[in-house]
Design an enzyme around this catalytic site. Structure first.
Site, PDB file in Angstrom:
ATOM      1  NE  ARG A 199      69.104  69.128  31.400  1.00 42.75           N
ATOM      2  CZ  ARG A 199      70.337  69.168  31.046  1.00 42.75           C
ATOM      3  NH1 ARG A 199      70.763  69.437  29.764  1.00 42.75           N
ATOM      4  NH2 ARG A 199      71.115  68.852  31.873  1.00 42.75           N
ATOM      5  CD  GLU A 288      75.810  65.458  28.122  1.00 46.60           C
ATOM      6  OE1 GLU A 288      76.978  64.856  28.546  1.00 46.60           O
ATOM      7  OE2 GLU A 288      75.707  66.647  28.643  1.00 46.60           O
ATOM      8  CG  ASP A 312      73.915  66.620  31.629  1.00 51.27           C
ATOM      9  OD1 ASP A 312      73.910  67.815  31.358  1.00 51.27           O
ATOM     10  OD2 ASP A 312      73.546  65.731  31.286  1.00 51.27           O
TER      11      ASP A 312
HETATM   12  N1  LIG Z   1      77.404  74.850  32.372  1.00 47.35           N
HETATM   13  C1  LIG Z   1      77.338  73.427  32.165  1.00 47.35           C
HETATM   14  O1  LIG Z   1      78.419  72.860  32.229  1.00 47.35           O
HETATM   15  C2  LIG Z   1      75.860  72.834  32.510  1.00 47.35           C
HETATM   16  C3  LIG Z   1      74.736  73.353  32.500  1.00 47.35           C
HETATM   17  N2  LIG Z   1      73.812  72.639  32.303  1.00 47.35           N
HETATM   18  C4  LIG Z   1      72.404  73.474  32.357  1.00 47.35           C
HETATM   19  O2  LIG Z   1      71.717  73.450  33.610  1.00 47.35           O
HETATM   20  C5  LIG Z   1      70.539  73.722  33.236  1.00 47.35           C
HETATM   21  C6  LIG Z   1      69.628  72.807  34.147  1.00 47.35           C
HETATM   22  O3  LIG Z   1      69.870  71.492  33.842  1.00 47.35           O
HETATM   23  P1  LIG Z   1      69.311  70.344  34.741  1.00 47.35           P
HETATM   24  O4  LIG Z   1      69.647  70.621  36.199  1.00 47.35           O
HETATM   25  O5  LIG Z   1      69.597  69.016  34.367  1.00 47.35           O
HETATM   26  O6  LIG Z   1      67.525  70.562  34.526  1.00 47.35           O
HETATM   27  P2  LIG Z   1      66.605  70.227  35.355  1.00 47.35           P
HETATM   28  O7  LIG Z   1      65.347  70.723  34.373  1.00 47.35           O
HETATM   29  O8  LIG Z   1      66.625  68.970  35.947  1.00 47.35           O
HETATM   30  O9  LIG Z   1      66.209  71.285  36.616  1.00 47.35           O
HETATM   31  C7  LIG Z   1      66.093  72.485  36.523  1.00 47.35           C
HETATM   32  C8  LIG Z   1      65.897  73.003  37.781  1.00 47.35           C
HETATM   33  O10 LIG Z   1      65.701  74.604  37.599  1.00 47.35           O
HETATM   34  C9  LIG Z   1      64.514  75.003  38.502  1.00 47.35           C
HETATM   35  N3  LIG Z   1      63.873  76.077  37.913  1.00 47.35           N
HETATM   36  C10 LIG Z   1      62.863  76.367  37.313  1.00 47.35           C
HETATM   37  N4  LIG Z   1      62.692  77.525  37.139  1.00 47.35           N
HETATM   38  C11 LIG Z   1      63.004  78.029  38.221  1.00 47.35           C
HETATM   39  C12 LIG Z   1      63.118  79.445  38.817  1.00 47.35           C
HETATM   40  N5  LIG Z   1      62.347  80.317  38.090  1.00 47.35           N
HETATM   41  N6  LIG Z   1      63.977  79.797  39.605  1.00 47.35           N
HETATM   42  C13 LIG Z   1      64.779  78.984  40.327  1.00 47.35           C
HETATM   43  N7  LIG Z   1      64.643  77.684  39.814  1.00 47.35           N
HETATM   44  C14 LIG Z   1      64.041  77.281  38.876  1.00 47.35           C
HETATM   45  C15 LIG Z   1      63.767  73.738  38.560  1.00 47.35           C
HETATM   46  O11 LIG Z   1      62.840  73.636  39.525  1.00 47.35           O
HETATM   47  C16 LIG Z   1      64.581  72.568  38.531  1.00 47.35           C
HETATM   48  O12 LIG Z   1      65.043  72.059  39.929  1.00 47.35           O
HETATM   49  C17 LIG Z   1      70.173  73.710  31.916  1.00 47.35           C
HETATM   50  O13 LIG Z   1      70.117  74.732  31.250  1.00 47.35           O
HETATM   51  C18 LIG Z   1      71.555  73.032  31.354  1.00 47.35           C
HETATM   52  O14 LIG Z   1      71.797  73.275  29.977  1.00 47.35           O
HETATM   53  C19 LIG Z   1      73.601  71.395  32.749  1.00 47.35           C
HETATM   54  C20 LIG Z   1      74.679  70.833  32.597  1.00 47.35           C
HETATM   55  C21 LIG Z   1      76.073  71.310  32.579  1.00 47.35           C
HETATM   56  C1  LIG Z   2      76.843  71.585  29.111  1.00 49.55           C
HETATM   57  C2  LIG Z   2      75.810  70.599  29.173  1.00 49.55           C
HETATM   58  O1  LIG Z   2      76.126  69.354  29.470  1.00 49.55           O
HETATM   59  C3  LIG Z   2      74.220  70.939  29.363  1.00 49.55           C
HETATM   60  O2  LIG Z   2      74.046  72.236  29.375  1.00 49.55           O
HETATM   61  O3  LIG Z   2      73.583  70.167  29.647  1.00 49.55           O
HETATM   62 MG   LIG Z   3      74.506  68.079  29.296  1.00 45.75          MG
END
Ligand SMILES: NC(=O)C1=CN([C@@H]2O[C@H](COP(=O)(O)OP(=O)(O)OC[C@H]3O[C@@H](n4cnc5c(N)ncnc54)[C@H](O)[C@@H]3O)[C@@H](O)[C@H]2O)C=CC1
Ligand SMILES: CC(=O)C(=O)O
Ligand SMILES: [Mg+2]
Length: 626
Positions: A199, A288, A312
């Site tokens: 992912r 990650e 994450d």
């Molecule tokens: N800003 C930051 O520091 C970070 C940002 N992220 C971002 O967060 C996002 C998600 O990462 P993960 O949780 O690991 O992914 P994941 O794939 O595990 O989770 C995604 C979630 O979003 C939900 N989802 C999908 N479509 C949806 C909708 N239409 N309405 C509401 N919820 C919906 C899914 O059901 C799931 O629960 C990624 O884009 C990632 O880049 C992740 C880590 C750090």
């Molecule tokens: C920023 C980060 O770790 C992510 O989007 O998965």
């Molecule tokens: Mg990440």
């Protein structure tokens, strides 16, 4: 691959002589714990001539002085004009900037990939210069080496791949990992970032191409935390891919089979962890971009055994907490009012659940840290995933999300039901905060943002945290123009500030785990803690929250500017060390043992951290036969 082992050894007599010759204040020399700052020691090399020029760790290019050219048999192999590192960088920047004539708008920069290529080639030729460019221009180039461009790089990695960087452990290597780990040339590794590519940002399963994210994160470890670039290792664990396009792509560089799962998968990761900790018992491993399905399980499996954390789940949680506390302060309220905030979270994956758990714990602590506080904190959150609002009526509910599922009756009293849409939830709840970690670009539609206008907060907060830019739940323009000038806005990838007219600016914060993971890694390294505790992560988050002044938060700035990332990382690292000492986890680092660490006051601790941060300065090279 050349054998670099034992190449980098500082000679103690040389260090002694260096201390005598250089203008190091006497007070510092007398301090028992003094050692030359990272990067100031002469470095012994066992190669000469063209081999040095081809070695990115030692190469200085045109900056080799004439005496060094003589000493290292380089005379005649370089143009005669000796340049300072500043001149080198000027020449490089002129070339890099040539591409910017048409490219002035950051995240949507059409030439971002071309810039990445140029920077990557510099990385391959001369590591010191690469990091000097990156550190000096971090605001401009973090979006190139990190999100959003790194996402594009990963998507195109098979085509962009030139020279290998990092290590690949694949399902085919089962049984071999403990020996193959010795193929890595560096004797010491401090920091590993590992992914299985399942992912990558919000881009899904990119298989072996996910190595790009491990490289990008480690670039920030070097630039922000001053981890020595010779002691970082990006790792890709290739257990196959479920990306059908990659499975059929004849040019794909990874295993073309479906992902291993279940016990077979765990066995591969177990073997990898044993291998790296056998060779480098003090290494820190950052997990990650593992899909949620495995992110939590692996974290629980390893966190009490190894020095590891999941960025994450845990890094994002800390950054979000700091931002949420900032949003409370921005309303002119004390942080202790946090437990009154109503928070709607869109996305219940590794990041969303990580944030929810940490926010609930933080609220509970503020409410008295007992069971009833923990219970009552739960009612401040509404979680919406791909199937809408999560209630106890949800079929096959994910165990990680269960604690946040509303009782159907209670939801009903609020005019909500299982699977209610995001817009319905926002309309009914009128939240203080709308936080997106869904990976769905544009999820905060016009309707959803219109509904946020009904927020009961004096200063609604909108966190569109998904990456890369195209996956952000909304843009800064959309948020300010629809919800109003007074909001707090944060996004995972950088957006430009918004001109609100009348001379006012809508500030765009970058709510990204990059403000925490480098400090967590550095603090763990320097404390010598054997594990990374919840307390250490909490200390990191609190430090980030407190970093912002009252004036800044009132003006809508809840995260620091990326240009101060090295300073904030130093502070976070010091907070992590302090907490490790208080929890009796610290075992010390190099000459600074646990007892000495305990004696340091805040200033001395910051000084200790700073002295151990590598900087991009060419060391003096001295040749010795092996
Ligand atoms: N800003 C930051 O520091 C970070 C940002 N992220 C971002 O967060 C996002 C998600 O990462 P993960 O949780 O690991 O992914 P994941 O794939 O595990 O989770 C995604 C979630 O979003 C939900 N989802 C999908 N479509 C949806 C909708 N239409 N309405 C509401 N919820 C919906 C899914 O059901 C799931 O629960 C990624 O884009 C990632 O880049 C992740 C880590 C750090
Ligand atoms: C920023 C980060 O770790 C992510 O989007 O998965
Ligand atoms: Mg990440």
């Amino acid at each position: 691959m050349p054998n670099f082992s034992n190449q980098i050894r500082a000679s103690s007599s040389l260090i002694r002589r260096l201390k005598q010759r250089t203008a190091i204040p006497a007070a510092l020399i007398q301090t028992r714990s003094f050692t030359p700052c990272e990067g100031h020691r002469p470095v012994i090399v066992h190669k000469r001539s063209i081999d040095i020029l081809h070695d990115p760790w030692f190469n200085k290019g045109t900056a080799f002085s004439m005496t060094e050219r003589d000493r290292l048999d380089l005379r005649g192999l370089l143009p005669p004009n000796v340049m300072t590192s500043e001149q080198q960088i000027e020449r490089f920047m002129v070339d890099l900037k040539r591409l910017e004539v048409k490219a002035r708008d950051g995240p949507s920069d059409p030439n971002a990939l071309a810039k990445w290529r140029i920077l990557n080639r510099l990385h391959d030729r001369n590591e010191t210069m690469y990091y000097k460019v990156l550190i000096a221009n971090i605001e401009e180039y973090a979006p190139v080496v990190y999100t959003p461009t790194v996402g594009l790089v990963c998507q195109n990695y098979s085509g962009l791949f030139r020279r290998p960087r990092g290590m690949y452990f694949s399902a085919e290597d089962r049984g071999e990992m403990k020996s193959m780990v010795y193929n890595w040339p560096a004797e010491q590794v401090d920091m590993i970032v590992v992914t299985d590519g399942s992912r990558i940002l919000g881009l899904g399963d990119l298989g072996v191409q996910g190595i790009g994210i491990a490289i990008g994160k480690l670039d920030l470890y070097v630039a922000a935390a001053g981890i020595n670039p010779q002691r970082v290792l990006p790792v890709m664990i290739d257990v196959g891919t479920n990306n059908e396009k990659l499975l059929k792509d004849p040019l794909y560089l990874g295993l073309q089979e479906h992902r291993l799962d279940g016990d077979e998968y765990v066995a591969v990761i177990d073997e990898f962890m044993e291998a790296v900790f056998t060779r480098w018992p003090h290494v820190i491993v950052q997990f990650e971009d593992f899909q949620s399905k495995w992110a939590f399980k692996l974290l629980q499996r390893y966190r009490n055994k190894y020095r590891m954390f999941n960025d994450d789940v845990q890094g994002t949680a800390g950054v979000a907490i700091a931002g949420l506390l900032g949003a409370v302060r921005a309303q002119g309220r004390p942080m202790i009012d946090f437990p009154k905030q109503k928070i709607v979270v869109a996305g219940a994956g590794s990041a969303g659940i990580g944030v929810l758990n940490a926010a609930r714990k933080t609220m509970a602590r503020m409410l008295g840290n007992n069971e009833s506080a923990f219970d009552s904190a739960r009612s401040q959150f509404w979680v919406v995933d791909a199937n809408g609002l999560i209630t106890e009526d949800r079929e096959n509910i994910d165990p990680e999300a269960r604690p946040f599922a509303w009782k159907v009756k209670e939801a009903g009293r609020q005019g909500l039901r299982e699977g209610a849409s995001l817009v319905e939830v926002v309309q009914q709840v009128k939240p203080d905060v709308l936080l997106g970690l869904s990976a769905v670009g544009g999820l905060f539609s016009k309707e959803v943002l219109e509904a946020m206008k009904g927020s009961t907060s004096t200063r609604p907060a909108i966190f569109a945290m998904s990456n890369p830019t195209k996956n952000a739940e909304c843009t800064s323009e959309e948020a300010f123009s629809i919800v109003g000038d007074n909001i707090i806005f944060a996004s995972g990838s950088p957006f430009k500030d918004v001109d609100l007219g009348n001379g006012h600016i809508g500030h765009c914060n970058q709510g990204n785990n990059m403000y925490l993971f480098p400090g967590v890694g550095l603090g763990t390294l320097l404390s010598g803690s054997r594990i990374i505790s919840d307390g250490m992560l909490q200390a990191a988050a609190e430090c980030l929250a407190e970093y912002m002044t009252e004036e800044e938060v009132l003006s809508g700035k809840i995260y620091p500017s990326i240009s101060s990332i090295r300073d904030i990382t130093k502070e976070v690292a010091a907070a992590v060390v302090k907490e490790a000492v208080e929890e009796n986890l610290a075992e010390g680092y190099r000459e600074m043992d646990a007892r000495e660490l305990q004696r340091l006051n805040k200033e001395e601790l910051l000084d200790f951290v700073e002295r151990n941060m590598w900087g991009p300065n060419y060391p003096t090279l001295v040749y010795r036969k092996e």
